[in-house]
Design a protein around this motif. Structure first.
Motif, PDB file in Angstrom:
ATOM      1  N   TYR A  94       0.919  -1.219  -0.332  1.00 47.03           N
ATOM      2  CA  TYR A  94      -0.151  -0.036  -0.040  1.00 47.03           C
ATOM      3  C   TYR A  94       0.985   1.099  -0.036  1.00 47.03           C
ATOM      4  CZ  TYR A  94      -3.775  -3.047   0.915  1.00 47.03           C
ATOM      5  OH  TYR A  94      -4.559  -4.238   0.695  1.00 47.03           O
ATOM      6  N   ASN A 102       2.293  -1.269   6.798  1.00 46.04           N
ATOM      7  CA  ASN A 102       2.198  -1.925   6.208  1.00 46.04           C
ATOM      8  C   ASN A 102       2.711  -3.530   6.303  1.00 46.04           C
ATOM      9  OD1 ASN A 102       1.886  -2.072   2.610  1.00 46.04           O
ATOM     10  ND2 ASN A 102       2.627  -0.091   3.437  1.00 46.04           N
ATOM     11  N   ARG A 104       2.930  -4.136   9.201  1.00 46.33           N
ATOM     12  CA  ARG A 104       1.332  -4.595  10.511  1.00 46.33           C
ATOM     13  C   ARG A 104      -0.045  -5.418   9.900  1.00 46.33           C
ATOM     14  NH1 ARG A 104      -1.080  -2.167  14.395  1.00 46.33           N
ATOM     15  NH2 ARG A 104      -0.354  -3.752  16.002  1.00 46.33           N
ATOM     16  N   PHE A 105       0.056  -4.068   8.677  1.00 47.97           N
ATOM     17  CA  PHE A 105      -1.291  -5.346   7.909  1.00 47.97           C
ATOM     18  C   PHE A 105      -1.715  -6.366   7.411  1.00 47.97           C
ATOM     19  CE2 PHE A 105      -3.537  -5.851   3.848  1.00 47.97           C
ATOM     20  CZ  PHE A 105      -4.253  -6.309   3.793  1.00 47.97           C
ATOM     21  N   PHE A 106      -0.138  -6.454   6.516  1.00 43.77           N
ATOM     22  CA  PHE A 106       0.314  -8.775   6.726  1.00 43.77           C
ATOM     23  C   PHE A 106       0.321  -8.860   7.917  1.00 43.77           C
ATOM     24  CE2 PHE A 106       1.103  -6.192   2.665  1.00 43.77           C
ATOM     25  CZ  PHE A 106       0.945  -6.777   2.061  1.00 43.77           C
ATOM     26  N   GLN A 108      -1.098  -8.450  10.547  1.00 48.19           N
ATOM     27  CA  GLN A 108      -2.876  -8.871  10.957  1.00 48.19           C
ATOM     28  C   GLN A 108      -3.561  -9.943  10.082  1.00 48.19           C
ATOM     29  OE1 GLN A 108      -3.391  -5.126  11.292  1.00 48.19           O
ATOM     30  NE2 GLN A 108      -3.015  -4.675  13.524  1.00 48.19           N
ATOM     31  N   MET A 109      -3.027  -9.420   8.742  1.00 44.93           N
ATOM     32  CA  MET A 109      -3.667 -10.950   7.482  1.00 44.93           C
ATOM     33  C   MET A 109      -3.758 -12.311   7.894  1.00 44.93           C
ATOM     34  SD  MET A 109      -3.684 -10.022   4.008  1.00 44.93           S
ATOM     35  CE  MET A 109      -2.705 -11.270   3.065  1.00 44.93           C
ATOM     36  N   TYR A 110      -2.241 -12.375   8.746  1.00 44.63           N
ATOM     37  CA  TYR A 110      -1.568 -13.741   8.824  1.00 44.63           C
ATOM     38  C   TYR A 110      -2.451 -14.076  10.586  1.00 44.63           C
ATOM     39  CZ  TYR A 110       1.633 -13.244   5.227  1.00 44.63           C
ATOM     40  OH  TYR A 110       2.743 -13.683   4.082  1.00 44.63           O
ATOM     41  N   GLY A 111      -3.215 -13.086  10.741  1.00 42.71           N
ATOM     42  CA  GLY A 111      -3.340 -14.139  12.203  1.00 42.71           C
ATOM     43  C   GLY A 111      -2.583 -13.535  13.664  1.00 42.71           C
ATOM     44  N   ALA A 153       7.079  -8.392   4.014  1.00 39.83           N
ATOM     45  CA  ALA A 153       5.204  -8.724   4.141  1.00 39.83           C
ATOM     46  C   ALA A 153       5.068  -9.905   3.989  1.00 39.83           C
ATOM     47  CB  ALA A 153       4.433  -7.668   2.586  1.00 39.83           C
ATOM     48  N   HIS A 157       5.121 -13.892   9.050  1.00 38.32           N
ATOM     49  CA  HIS A 157       4.586 -15.325  10.510  1.00 38.32           C
ATOM     50  C   HIS A 157       5.116 -16.084  10.464  1.00 38.32           C
ATOM     51  CE1 HIS A 157       3.975 -15.977   6.105  1.00 38.32           C
ATOM     52  NE2 HIS A 157       3.016 -17.192   6.259  1.00 38.32           N
TER      53      HIS A 157
END
Ligand SMILES: Nc1ncnc2c1ncn2[C@@H]1O[C@H](COP(=O)(O)OP(=O)(O)OP(=O)(O)O)[C@@H](O)[C@H]1O
Ligand SMILES: [Mg+2]
Length: 337
Positions: A94, A102, A104-106, A108-111, A153, A157
């Motif tokens: 982004y 950016n 952090r966003f990824f 959170q997407m990984y849970g 990114a 995880h």
């Protein structure tokens, strides 16, 4: 043997305009070991991205299957995908968000949640060497930095298996160096398995524990670099830069005849005259390449013969067989465009 990735008769076809089918990937049987860096090397259009997209579960195979840590990517996609970190060929970030936002966003997407996500972001920022620039907006970052963030990114995880699709294309040498070091670090310190695609022979050579050479949707050779170069039995190359004065092409033809009789083991030679478009005060050198089985052994005699013939040697390089030579021997084409 612990296989991290196994593909079984994995294929992807696309219909051509004339009604025939094109195999972007053709019945691929590939096995990648746990903890190795596997380099998938091939020219543009070889099928590298298609392979990675299928074994990431992003592209449905036409036939066949792939197993990630034993889980089928088509039958058990969630279990399989959990093991994978994917760094795509195209940058997917982004631009208006900061580097940290950016990541952090990824995360959170990984849970990942709460403190865990910030801990991982800090870890990844250090790994890609971006800690000092984490507050900058991505749109203000250089291409090389964006590539490094893209890698960050994909590995937030801490996946045991990482796919990287040509991560160094079009970037500055410094960022490239950092990326190659990061890949080695992921193997050596995180114990990760890395599948790395490139069309750059030097990168495959430097990084890979094993290399698969891909062409027209098929693996045409696979093994360690030493195994691959031994298999084709290519000769060493002695490359001479030759001063322009007193070396007409006719004279160089005579020189080559003298070399052929004086030095044992030469299979063939190629002389390239100085290129005229080279401007500047100094006259450009010509290039003589001598192909021989034992490069270092033959070198003194070759130099002596050239000197006696009055050839002015400006530089010499001894090159051992490399993956470029393997590709050339197998396909009759050069890997580079
Ligand atoms: N969506 C598609 N439709 C039709 N053909 C496709 C499609 N995607 C890929 N192909 C074809 O499949 C072949 C393999 O493409 P792929 O992108 O996997 O190659 P690559 O090795 O990743 O090349 P590059 O080094 O350029 O990234 C190419 O001939 C390409 O034109
Ligand atoms: Mg590609």
């Amino acid at each position: 043997m612990d296989w991290m990735v196994q593909t079984r008769e994995l294929s992807k076809t696309y219909p051509r305009a004339d009604g025939s089918v094109e195999y972007a990937v053709n019945n691929l049987n590939l096995e990648i070991r746990q903890g190795e860096i596997f380099g998938l090397l091939g020219p543009n259009g070889a099928g590298k991205t298609t392979t990675i997209a299928m074994i990431s579960g992003l592209l449905r195979p036409t036939s066949g299957d792939a197993y990630i840590g034993g889980h089928s990517i088509t039958q058990q996609p969630l279990a399989a995908k959990r093991l994978i970190g994917y760094v795509p060929q195209e940058i997917a970030l982004y631009p208006e968000l900061s580097v940290r936002q950016n990541l952090r966003f990824f995360g959170q997407m990984y849970g990942l949640g709460g403190k865990e996500v910030d801990r991982r972001v800090d870890e990844v920022l250090a790994l890609i060497d971006m800690t000092g620039r984490q507050k900058e907006r991505v749109e203000t970052c250089s291409g090389g930095m964006k590539r490094r963030i893209n890698i960050g990114a994909g590995i937030l995880h801490r996946p045991p298996l990482i796919y990287m699709d040509e991560p160094t294309v079009g970037i500055d040498p410094q960022s490239r160096r950092r990326i190659l070091d990061t890949v080695k670090l992921l193997r050596d310190e995180h114990g990760a398995t890395v599948l790395y695609t490139t069309h750059l022979m030097e990168e495959a050579q430097e990084l890979s524990d094993r290399v698969g050479i891909m062409d027209h949707g098929e693996i045409i050779a696979l093994g360690t670099q030493a195994e691959l170069t031994q298999r084709v039995g290519e000769e060493d190359r002695l490359e001479f830069e030759i001063g322009a004065q007193g070396t007409t092409e006719a004279q160089m033809a005579q020189v080559q005849t003298r070399l052929q009789t004086a030095v044992a083991g030469i299979t063939h030679m190629v002389y390239t005259p100085p290129q005229a478009e080279n401007r500047g005060d100094q006259s450009p050198p010509g290039h003589l390449t001598v192909y021989t089985r034992h490069g270092y052994g033959a070198l003194p005699k070759v130099i002596q013969t050239l000197s006696e013939a009055g050839v002015q040697i400006q530089a010499v390089h001894v090159l051992e067989p490399d993956l470029e030579a393997v590709f050339l021997a197998l396909t009759g084409r050069a890997l580079r465009e």
